[in-house]
Design a protein around this motif. Structure first.
Motif, PDB file in Angstrom:
ATOM      1  N   HIS A 124      17.683   4.629 -19.271  1.00  0.00           N
ATOM      2  CA  HIS A 124      19.095   5.017 -19.383  1.00  0.00           C
ATOM      3  C   HIS A 124      20.025   4.047 -18.655  1.00  0.00           C
ATOM      4  N   THR A 125      19.594   2.816 -18.496  1.00  0.00           N
ATOM      5  CA  THR A 125      20.458   1.752 -17.958  1.00  0.00           C
ATOM      6  C   THR A 125      20.490   0.625 -18.986  1.00  0.00           C
ATOM      7  N   PRO A 126      21.442  -0.282 -18.875  1.00  0.00           N
ATOM      8  CA  PRO A 126      21.463  -1.413 -19.809  1.00  0.00           C
ATOM      9  C   PRO A 126      20.211  -2.295 -19.728  1.00  0.00           C
ATOM     10  N   ALA A 127      19.469  -2.200 -18.627  1.00  0.00           N
ATOM     11  CA  ALA A 127      18.289  -3.047 -18.444  1.00  0.00           C
ATOM     12  C   ALA A 127      16.997  -2.354 -18.866  1.00  0.00           C
ATOM     13  N   GLN A 128      17.086  -1.191 -19.481  1.00  0.00           N
ATOM     14  CA  GLN A 128      15.870  -0.479 -19.846  1.00  0.00           C
ATOM     15  C   GLN A 128      15.018  -1.305 -20.796  1.00  0.00           C
ATOM     16  N   GLY A 129      13.728  -1.085 -20.727  1.00  0.00           N
ATOM     17  CA  GLY A 129      12.822  -1.807 -21.605  1.00  0.00           C
ATOM     18  C   GLY A 129      11.396  -1.360 -21.386  1.00  0.00           C
ATOM     19  N   GLU A 130      10.552  -1.763 -22.280  1.00  0.00           N
ATOM     20  CA  GLU A 130       9.125  -1.473 -22.177  1.00  0.00           C
ATOM     21  C   GLU A 130       8.526  -2.296 -21.027  1.00  0.00           C
ATOM     22  N   PRO A 131       7.408  -1.867 -20.482  1.00  0.00           N
ATOM     23  CA  PRO A 131       6.790  -2.620 -19.385  1.00  0.00           C
ATOM     24  C   PRO A 131       6.557  -4.095 -19.718  1.00  0.00           C
ATOM     25  N   ARG A 132       6.184  -4.407 -20.961  1.00  0.00           N
ATOM     26  CA  ARG A 132       5.960  -5.815 -21.321  1.00  0.00           C
ATOM     27  C   ARG A 132       7.267  -6.613 -21.256  1.00  0.00           C
ATOM     28  N   GLN A 133       8.400  -5.963 -21.587  1.00  0.00           N
ATOM     29  CA  GLN A 133       9.697  -6.643 -21.495  1.00  0.00           C
ATOM     30  C   GLN A 133      10.099  -6.848 -20.040  1.00  0.00           C
ATOM     31  N   ILE A 134       9.814  -5.850 -19.202  1.00  0.00           N
ATOM     32  CA  ILE A 134      10.095  -5.966 -17.768  1.00  0.00           C
ATOM     33  C   ILE A 134       9.266  -7.114 -17.188  1.00  0.00           C
ATOM     34  N   LYS A 135       8.005  -7.175 -17.581  1.00  0.00           N
ATOM     35  CA  LYS A 135       7.104  -8.229 -17.099  1.00  0.00           C
ATOM     36  C   LYS A 135       7.602  -9.605 -17.544  1.00  0.00           C
ATOM     37  N   GLY A 158       0.781  -1.223   0.000  1.00  0.00           N
ATOM     38  CA  GLY A 158       0.000   0.000   0.000  1.00  0.00           C
ATOM     39  C   GLY A 158       0.817   1.280   0.000  1.00  0.00           C
ATOM     40  N   ILE A 159       2.102   1.186  -0.259  1.00  0.00           N
ATOM     41  CA  ILE A 159       2.941   2.382  -0.304  1.00  0.00           C
ATOM     42  C   ILE A 159       2.612   3.189  -1.552  1.00  0.00           C
ATOM     43  N   ILE A 160       2.419   2.476  -2.648  1.00  0.00           N
ATOM     44  CA  ILE A 160       2.020   3.085  -3.914  1.00  0.00           C
ATOM     45  C   ILE A 160       0.848   2.267  -4.436  1.00  0.00           C
ATOM     46  N   GLY A 161      -0.172   2.942  -4.898  1.00  0.00           N
ATOM     47  CA  GLY A 161      -1.349   2.242  -5.416  1.00  0.00           C
ATOM     48  C   GLY A 161      -1.189   1.900  -6.884  1.00  0.00           C
ATOM     49  N   GLY A 162      -2.259   1.426  -7.454  1.00  0.00           N
ATOM     50  CA  GLY A 162      -2.271   1.126  -8.873  1.00  0.00           C
ATOM     51  C   GLY A 162      -2.266  -0.370  -9.140  1.00  0.00           C
ATOM     52  N   SER A 163      -2.351  -0.668 -10.420  1.00  0.00           N
ATOM     53  CA  SER A 163      -2.417  -2.060 -10.859  1.00  0.00           C
ATOM     54  C   SER A 163      -1.015  -2.656 -10.977  1.00  0.00           C
ATOM     55  N   LYS A 164      -0.982  -3.951 -11.260  1.00  0.00           N
ATOM     56  CA  LYS A 164       0.302  -4.598 -11.528  1.00  0.00           C
ATOM     57  C   LYS A 164       0.944  -3.986 -12.766  1.00  0.00           C
ATOM     58  N   GLU A 165       0.132  -3.676 -13.750  1.00  0.00           N
ATOM     59  CA  GLU A 165       0.655  -3.065 -14.974  1.00  0.00           C
ATOM     60  C   GLU A 165       1.322  -1.733 -14.662  1.00  0.00           C
ATOM     61  N   ALA A 166       0.745  -0.973 -13.742  1.00  0.00           N
ATOM     62  CA  ALA A 166       1.337   0.308 -13.349  1.00  0.00           C
ATOM     63  C   ALA A 166       2.678   0.082 -12.644  1.00  0.00           C
ATOM     64  N   ALA A 167       2.768  -1.009 -11.882  1.00  0.00           N
ATOM     65  CA  ALA A 167       4.036  -1.335 -11.211  1.00  0.00           C
ATOM     66  C   ALA A 167       5.118  -1.650 -12.242  1.00  0.00           C
ATOM     67  N   PHE A 168       4.755  -2.391 -13.286  1.00  0.00           N
ATOM     68  CA  PHE A 168       5.733  -2.684 -14.338  1.00  0.00           C
ATOM     69  C   PHE A 168       6.108  -1.413 -15.101  1.00  0.00           C
ATOM     70  N   GLN A 169       5.170  -0.499 -15.239  1.00  0.00           N
ATOM     71  CA  GLN A 169       5.471   0.789 -15.883  1.00  0.00           C
ATOM     72  C   GLN A 169       6.468   1.576 -15.036  1.00  0.00           C
ATOM     73  N   ARG A 170       6.252   1.606 -13.710  1.00  0.00           N
ATOM     74  CA  ARG A 170       7.186   2.318 -12.826  1.00  0.00           C
ATOM     75  C   ARG A 170       8.557   1.667 -12.857  1.00  0.00           C
ATOM     76  N   ALA A 171       8.599   0.329 -12.908  1.00  0.00           N
ATOM     77  CA  ALA A 171       9.886  -0.367 -13.004  1.00  0.00           C
ATOM     78  C   ALA A 171      10.575   0.005 -14.307  1.00  0.00           C
TER      79      ALA A 171
END
Length: 135
Positions: A108-119, A89-102
């Motif tokens: 700007h890091t070597p691990a950057q990617g779209e939310p679907r890639q992070i997921k 409950g620190i940050i609300g939103g859906s799981k998709e929103a969590a992947f967007q925040r990730a």
């Protein structure tokens, strides 16, 4: 025999290390303490430096696979952090929103990617955790 291999290796002959490892693997023996650090370094060197097959994907080199694994773990950590903040409950939103925040946190890091890639990376690492815990 392990003592002879050690003496051979300490005289500067790397074949002693190779023979000790071969012997340990062949007879299901523990790797001798004196050989374990050197053997691990040799394996890591081979794994990260060996060119292997050129290309990407499943036919990519060992170096490319190791890089992809590191990126997947990096993405997993970012997603796991965001999902935990959502769960507690620190940050609300859906799981998709969590992947967007990730995804946003990895810009700007070597691990950057779209939310679907992070997921996808998150799911891949979670699956490997489950397989390891089942064994």
């Amino acid at each position: 025999m392990m003592l002879q291999y050690r003496q051979q290796y300490e005289r500067g002959d790397p074949l002693g290390l190779i023979q000790a490892m071969r012997h340990a693997i062949m007879w299901s023996l523990p790797v001798p303490d004196w050989a374990s650090e050197h053997a691990l370094k040799a394996i890591e060197f081979y794994y990260t430096e060996n060119g292997g097959a050129p290309g990407r994907g499943k036919t990519g080199s060992l170096r490319a696979k190791a890089k992809r694994d590191r990126i997947d773990r990096w993405r997993h950590r970012a997603a796991d952090r965001e999902l935990a903040m959502r769960q507690y409950g620190i940050i609300g939103g859906s799981k998709e929103a969590a992947f967007q925040r990730a995804s946003d946190s990895l810009k700007h890091t070597p691990a950057q990617g779209e939310p679907r890639q992070i997921k996808r990376s998150y799911a891949k690492v979670e699956k490997s955790f489950k397989q390891n815990s089942d064994q």
